[in-house]
Enzyme design. Structure first.
Site, mmCIF file in Angstrom:
data_model
loop_
_atom_site.group_PDB
_atom_site.id
_atom_site.type_symbol
_atom_site.label_atom_id
_atom_site.label_comp_id
_atom_site.label_asym_id
_atom_site.label_seq_id
_atom_site.Cartn_x
_atom_site.Cartn_y
_atom_site.Cartn_z
ATOM 1 N N THR A 185 0.842 -1.189 0.000
ATOM 2 C CA THR A 185 0.000 0.000 0.000
ATOM 3 C C THR A 185 0.879 1.241 0.000
ATOM 4 O O THR A 185 2.023 1.209 0.441
ATOM 5 C CB THR A 185 -0.896 0.047 1.243
ATOM 6 O OG1 THR A 185 -0.075 0.236 2.414
ATOM 7 C CG2 THR A 185 -1.683 -1.240 1.411
ATOM 8 N N GLU A 328 -6.019 -3.766 -0.569
ATOM 9 C CA GLU A 328 -6.452 -4.864 0.304
ATOM 10 C C GLU A 328 -7.671 -5.610 -0.213
ATOM 11 O O GLU A 328 -8.003 -6.684 0.307
ATOM 12 C CB GLU A 328 -6.758 -4.315 1.706
ATOM 13 C CG GLU A 328 -5.555 -3.763 2.447
ATOM 14 C CD GLU A 328 -5.295 -2.286 2.190
ATOM 15 O OE1 GLU A 328 -4.679 -1.639 3.047
ATOM 16 O OE2 GLU A 328 -5.720 -1.765 1.132
ATOM 17 N N LYS A 439 -6.046 12.226 -1.480
ATOM 18 C CA LYS A 439 -6.016 11.429 -2.702
ATOM 19 C C LYS A 439 -5.718 12.327 -3.891
ATOM 20 O O LYS A 439 -6.464 13.246 -4.191
ATOM 21 C CB LYS A 439 -7.377 10.733 -2.902
ATOM 22 C CG LYS A 439 -7.318 9.503 -3.792
ATOM 23 C CD LYS A 439 -6.392 8.449 -3.205
ATOM 24 C CE LYS A 439 -6.476 7.135 -3.929
ATOM 25 N NZ LYS A 439 -7.699 6.390 -3.731
ATOM 26 N N TRP A 444 -2.310 7.899 -2.793
ATOM 27 C CA TRP A 444 -2.578 8.418 -1.452
ATOM 28 C C TRP A 444 -1.393 9.255 -0.977
ATOM 29 O O TRP A 444 -0.238 8.894 -1.184
ATOM 30 C CB TRP A 444 -2.780 7.274 -0.465
ATOM 31 C CG TRP A 444 -4.075 6.537 -0.581
ATOM 32 C CD1 TRP A 444 -4.261 5.264 -1.024
ATOM 33 C CD2 TRP A 444 -5.371 7.012 -0.210
ATOM 34 N NE1 TRP A 444 -5.584 4.917 -0.967
ATOM 35 C CE2 TRP A 444 -6.300 5.976 -0.471
ATOM 36 C CE3 TRP A 444 -5.857 8.218 0.306
ATOM 37 C CZ2 TRP A 444 -7.657 6.095 -0.220
ATOM 38 C CZ3 TRP A 444 -7.222 8.335 0.553
ATOM 39 C CH2 TRP A 444 -8.094 7.282 0.285
#
Length: 542
Positions: A185, A328, A439, A444
């Site tokens: 991530t 995820e 964002k 991110w």
């Protein structure tokens, strides 16, 4: 009494063999700096088996991590299958991560080999000495860039020379729970977190992407994944195309609006997927051109502005299909397909509905609960809560990470970090972010990370960073800075201080000087107050 059905492992080998056996003549087109390279699934499958044999010759461990640092290309697709179909794990390195993060994830995953596009070699070269477990470096020649003859501490190979003459290997994966791929991530404070996808979860997500109420991938499609293959497995489109035998168009390094528009028109693309910023640049390039082949434009990564979706509806006759997910969730978890009832509503009402992320997809469960509880909020479209997910292609934890407990509930659901509402039809609308993430263009940005760098300046007392609207990037960071008494700083001095400490796309677009950062009742920064104050803030150069 139990069922009497066969228990066949759900593995990526099945996806691969579908393309090899039944769709050998379907095409894979890669855009390059000098034109287009064309192959088909038959040739691709043979090369993938050769690549698998080359991994054996390199003595990559039984479950060794095979890293990629590459654009969307046919070679990258070969790696997508050669590694997992031999029991190894393909690990896509995000080329846009900050260098320190790339070092962290390569070492944390214990990558043994890195396959890198020649055009990207200069980007990764300074980091190679920091990679502790990488023994081999394989360069994929995409037409430009300098590559040294040797790299200290590593064996370096040319991709084509590596696989040339290697005998193809047979694939035999019997454990569907083996790891197939991993992505990290980029949306958390601190180091990225590793998500490990299994053969089973990839198989199930691929089936999900082929259902008509999701993306509906099919043999007759020509699929253009503009979304990078290092972003959550290209949203599963690479796997789905192989499984159903759809033709693939891979854009390579040129993601400009003109280049993508040309591919759509020239290759008669039916499905083209990417983040909103891509489609902002493509739209003007499509005006007056034949886009009749298009049937869906899936967009995710950040909220789709109504004006953008309506712009596509008016220009090409097809509104944007908003989808939602995260690393995820493999990532597709919700798709905004309008129901039969919705399609009877006015054009304006339909446009408003398309600003939601739609309903949760078949194969995934979701709930919106009061924070810190498992109590569902009313499905009234007004009451907000934390969005949580569970399902066969949803992560159960992070790879070797002590922080995992923060993101999963006691009953095993994923805490997405999004605040959402649900209406009476189960339609999800995202209304906030629980961790104040920003964002921008599908990436991110951690506001806390920027704040820490700002507050390391000796003249800065406090700093809070919030996202403010941007017409192209959806949001960009605005730094709200409080100086120590008697100190003076200019905006440019603040930005010059953080530029060497942050990735280019993390640097705030502007700085405002304030007397005090507003606080909550428990003394935390009240970013909600700042967001409300600067909701209409106009960034410079707009």
């Amino acid at each position: 009494m139990k069922g009497l059905m066969q228990n066949t492992p759900l593995t990526m080998v099945h996806l691969f063999e579908r393309a090899e056996k039944y769709h050998a003549n379907k095409t894979i087109t890669t855009a390059t700096a000098v034109g287009k390279d064309r192959t088909n699934y038959g040739e691709w499958a043979a090369r993938t088996r050769q690549l698998a044999g080359a991994l054996d010759l390199l003595k990559i461990s039984k479950d060794g991590r095979v890293a990629t640092f590459a654009w969307n290309t046919a070679r990258h697709l070969e790696l997508y299958f050669a590694a997992p179909c031999t029991g190894r794990v393909v690990h896509t390195l995000n080329i846009r991560l900050f260098p320190e993060q790339l070092t962290y994830i390569a070492n944390h995953a214990e990558d043994e080999v890195v396959f890198v596009d020649r055009s990207l070699f200069a980007l990764i070269a300074p980091l190679l000495p920091t990679f502790k477990t990488v023994k081999h470096l394989v360069v994929m020649d995409d037409g430009k860039g300098d590559v040294p003859a040797s790299v200290p501490g590593m064996q370096i190979y040319n991709y084509e020379e590596l696989i040339k003459g290697v005998s193809g290997v047979e694939f035999n994966i019997t454990d569907e729970n083996l790891a197939a791929s991993m992505c990290y991530t980029s949306g958390t404070t601190g180091n990225p977190k590793g998500v490990v996808y299994s053969h089973r979860s990839t198989y199930m997500h691929t089936m999900g992407a082929m259902t008509v109420d999701s993306l509906g991938a099919r043999e007759s499609d020509v699929i253009l994944p503009v979304v990078p293959m290092f972003h959550a497995n290209a949203w599963g489109l690479a796997h789905a195309a192989v499984a159903c035998g759809a033709s693939l168009v891979l854009p390579g390094p040129d993601l400009s609006g003109k280049a993508i528009a040309n591919l759509i028109v020239e290759e008669k693309v039916t499905v083209a997927a990417g983040v909103p910023t891509i489609w902002m640049g493509v739209l003007p390039e499509l005006k007056g051109r034949d886009t009749s082949s298009l049937r869906a434009i899936p967009v995710g990564g950040s909220a789709v502005p109504k004006a953008l979706s309506e712009g596509y509806r008016q220009t090409v006759g097809l509104p944007i299909l908003q989808a939602w997910g995260m690393t995820e969730t493999s990532p597709i978890a919700a798709t905004c397909n309008l129901s039969i009832a919705d399609q009877q509503k006015s054009i304006e009402e339909q446009a408003e509905l398309r600003t939601t992320v739609g309903t949760i997809n078949f194969g995934v469960d979701c709930r919106v609960v009061l924070p810190g509880t498992t109590t569902p909020v009313p499905w009234d479209g007004e009451t907000s809560g934390e969005l949580q997910c569970a399902g066969s292609w949803i992560a159960s934890t992070y790879y070797n990470d002590a922080r995992a407990g923060e993101s999963f509930t006691e009953d095993g659901w994923l805490r997405t970090g999004d605040v959402a509402t649900m209406d009476s039809s189960g339609r999800i609308r995202l209304v906030d972010r629980t961790k104040d993430l920003i964002k921008t263009g599908g990436e991110w940005i951690s506001s806390v990370e920027i704040e820490n760098e700002l507050m390391s300046h000796p003249k800065i007392k406090e700093a809070a960073v919030v996202g403010v609207p941007h017409p192209k990037w959806s949001e960009r960071p605005l730094a709200c800075v409080v100086l120590n008494p008697g100190e003076l700083l200019t905006k440019e001095e603040v930005l010059d201080y953080v530029r060497p400490r942050l990735a280019k796309w993390q640097v705030p677009d502007d700085v405002v000087f304030i007397d005090e950062v507003p606080k909550t009742s428990v003394g935390k920064f009240s970013k909600k107050t700042l967001r409300e104050k600067y909701a209409d803030y106009v960034l410079p150069n707009l």
